[in-house]
Design a protein around this motif. Structure first.
Motif, PDB file in Angstrom:
ATOM      1  N   THR B  71       0.883  -0.982   0.234  1.00  0.00           N
ATOM      2  CA  THR B  71       0.262   0.426   0.108  1.00  0.00           C
ATOM      3  C   THR B  71       0.783   1.406  -0.069  1.00  0.00           C
ATOM      4  N   THR B  90      -6.710  -5.208   6.379  1.00  0.00           N
ATOM      5  CA  THR B  90      -7.630  -3.835   5.680  1.00  0.00           C
ATOM      6  C   THR B  90      -7.383  -2.661   6.277  1.00  0.00           C
ATOM      7  N   THR B  91      -6.136  -2.445   7.364  1.00  0.00           N
ATOM      8  CA  THR B  91      -6.107  -1.567   8.310  1.00  0.00           C
ATOM      9  C   THR B  91      -4.595  -0.419   7.328  1.00  0.00           C
ATOM     10  N   ASP B  93      -4.468   1.489   5.374  1.00  0.00           N
ATOM     11  CA  ASP B  93      -4.576   2.867   4.964  1.00  0.00           C
ATOM     12  C   ASP B  93      -4.572   3.403   6.482  1.00  0.00           C
ATOM     13  N   VAL B  94      -4.992   3.007   7.565  1.00  0.00           N
ATOM     14  CA  VAL B  94      -5.161   4.040   8.479  1.00  0.00           C
ATOM     15  C   VAL B  94      -3.736   3.868   9.647  1.00  0.00           C
ATOM     16  N   ILE B  95      -3.012   2.490   8.493  1.00  0.00           N
ATOM     17  CA  ILE B  95      -1.975   2.789   9.781  1.00  0.00           C
ATOM     18  C   ILE B  95      -1.235   4.255   9.095  1.00  0.00           C
ATOM     19  N   GLN B  97      -1.953   6.363   8.182  1.00  0.00           N
ATOM     20  CA  GLN B  97      -2.105   7.722   8.036  1.00  0.00           C
ATOM     21  C   GLN B  97      -1.443   7.886   9.475  1.00  0.00           C
ATOM     22  N   LYS B  98      -1.246   6.597  10.718  1.00  0.00           N
ATOM     23  CA  LYS B  98      -1.038   7.400  11.742  1.00  0.00           C
ATOM     24  C   LYS B  98       0.590   7.275  11.686  1.00  0.00           C
ATOM     25  N   GLU B 101       1.704  10.687  10.665  1.00  0.00           N
ATOM     26  CA  GLU B 101       1.123  11.680  11.436  1.00  0.00           C
ATOM     27  C   GLU B 101       2.455  10.627  12.604  1.00  0.00           C
ATOM     28  N   VAL B 131       2.614   2.193  17.121  1.00  0.00           N
ATOM     29  CA  VAL B 131       1.586   2.085  16.176  1.00  0.00           C
ATOM     30  C   VAL B 131       1.345   0.348  14.908  1.00  0.00           C
TER      31      VAL B 131
END
Lengths: 245, 137
Positions: B71, B90-91, B93-95, B97-98, B101, B131
């Motif tokens: 990804t 499935t996570t 994208d979220v990871i 993003q974190k 950050e 994370v």
């Protein structure tokens, strides 16, 4: 757009045309009309913008000095500024001690103003504002009031040195100054909170407790950024405390 | 469900951060990682230009193989965050993003980090660990 185009500002037009003539004769001729076309709407929009009843932008000098609730500064923005301050300073020093001394000097300038501001605020807030004349209350003032004004929280502890009667310490477990800073291993003795030490030194100086204030990283497993601000008082302060007892 | 590795590629195509989190990746030398990252950078540049739809394209976002998924997140400044995961994950994208950050906090606000250079920041390591989890190395 056509309205803005009909009366072209003469000064601007002439500047544009002379500059294009003087710079090069052989540029494609369509460049100058394109220039004026592009500038016409922008002139128009600025005119419209200025005719609107717009509020004057409030500068920092217009804000009430006693209101603290909305006067907070973004930690992110400050972190970037502080980062640049350190990088700027680092380029101009030789060695870690020199860097800490300079950061201390920068903090000193902040501290002078902080004390002034806090004195002003306490003057208007309380009916009987007072100025600390003994050292321990002054230290409490730094630990509580100054920390709250500068870092929006209290410091975590005050300690007195067991070995030296002239040494006191202020401990901050998670100094906001250093929250995003990772000191590289080869500079491990550096403590960026020297800036905070400078603030403390200035406040104590202003209260007439001259001292040498330094900052030391004292990390623990729980608080990796923990710092100890070490205050080494001048002899005259101890002598005066003795007299006042 | 597994997260294999994280890469951060600077805007020039250099690998500035690489960390493995789970078994399953072929062991590579750091040089091979650099080459891979550079290649991905090139591929990404191509994919961002061959979009048939009008307008600009963000380029490849997911590259899938039979056993893994890659990804890619492109930031506004051109830095790319790449996460190598299993297909079922499935996570991602979220990871990412974190991680972005954490990167903006612990790397960009750190005065001892030189932009576009390899990331050696303890604070960032800790944040990534919280994370994603503890990796090897």
């Amino acid at each position: 757009m056509s309205i803005g185009y009909v009366p072209p500002p003469p000064s601007r037009f002439s500047v544009l045309s002379t500059s294009s003539i003087s710079s090069d004769h052989f540029s494609p001729t369509n460049s100058s009309p394109r220039f004026s076309l592009a500038s016409a709407p922008s002139i128009n929009s600025t005119l419209v913008g200025s005719s609107k009843p717009s509020q004057p932008r409030q500068s920092i000098y217009d804000r009430p000095i006693n209101k603290t609730r909305t006067a907070e500064v973004s930690l992110s923005a400050f972190s970037f500024l502080f980062s640049e301050m350190i990088q700027y300073t680092q380029k101009r020093v030789s060695g870690i001690n020199d860097l800490e001394r300079r950061l201390n000097a920068l903090g000193y300038r902040v501290g002078l103003r902080v004390l002034e501001l806090l004195a002003w605020r306490s003057e208007s807030a309380s009916k009987a504002p007072k100025r600390e004349t003994r050292f321990l209350p002054a230290l409490m003032f730094v630990h509580t009031q100054v920390w709250r004004a500068v870092f929006a929280k209290q410091a975590d502890a005050i300690e007195k040195s067991v070995e030296n009667p002239d040494e006191y310490m202020i401990v901050d477990n998670d100094p906001p100054l250093e929250r995003h800073i990772s000191v590289p291993r080869d500079m491990s003795t550096l403590s960026c909170s020297s800036f905070a030490a400078g603030i403390v030194e200035a406040v104590l100086d202003g209260l007439n407790f001259p001292a040498r204030v330094t900052s030391h990283a004292t990390p623990t497993a729980q608080y990796p950024h923990r710092v100890t601000i070490l205050i080494k008082l001048e002899q005259e302060v101890l002598a005066r405390e003795e007299v006042l007892k | 469900m597994a997260i294999f590795g994280l890469w951060i590629i600077n805007k020039a195509g250099g690998l500035v951060y690489q960390r493995n989190f789970a078994e399953g990746l072929a062991p590579l030398t750091s040089n091979e990682y650099l080459v891979l990252a550079g290649t991905l950078h090139g591929i990404h540049a191509i994919t961002s230009r061959i979009s048939p739809a009008a307008g600009s394209s963000s380029g490849a976002q997911v590259i899938e193989g039979e056993t893994f998924k890659m990804t890619i997140m492109l930031t506004a400044t051109g830095t790319k965050f790449v996460l190598l995961t299993s297909l079922a994950e499935t996570t991602a994208d979220v990871i990412l993003q974190k991680v972005y950050e954490a990167y903006s906090d612990a790397v960009m606000k750190n005065p001892f980090h030189t932009p576009e250079m390899p990331i050696r920041s303890e604070g960032f390591e800790t944040r990534v660990t919280t994370v994603i989890g503890i990796g090897q190395s």
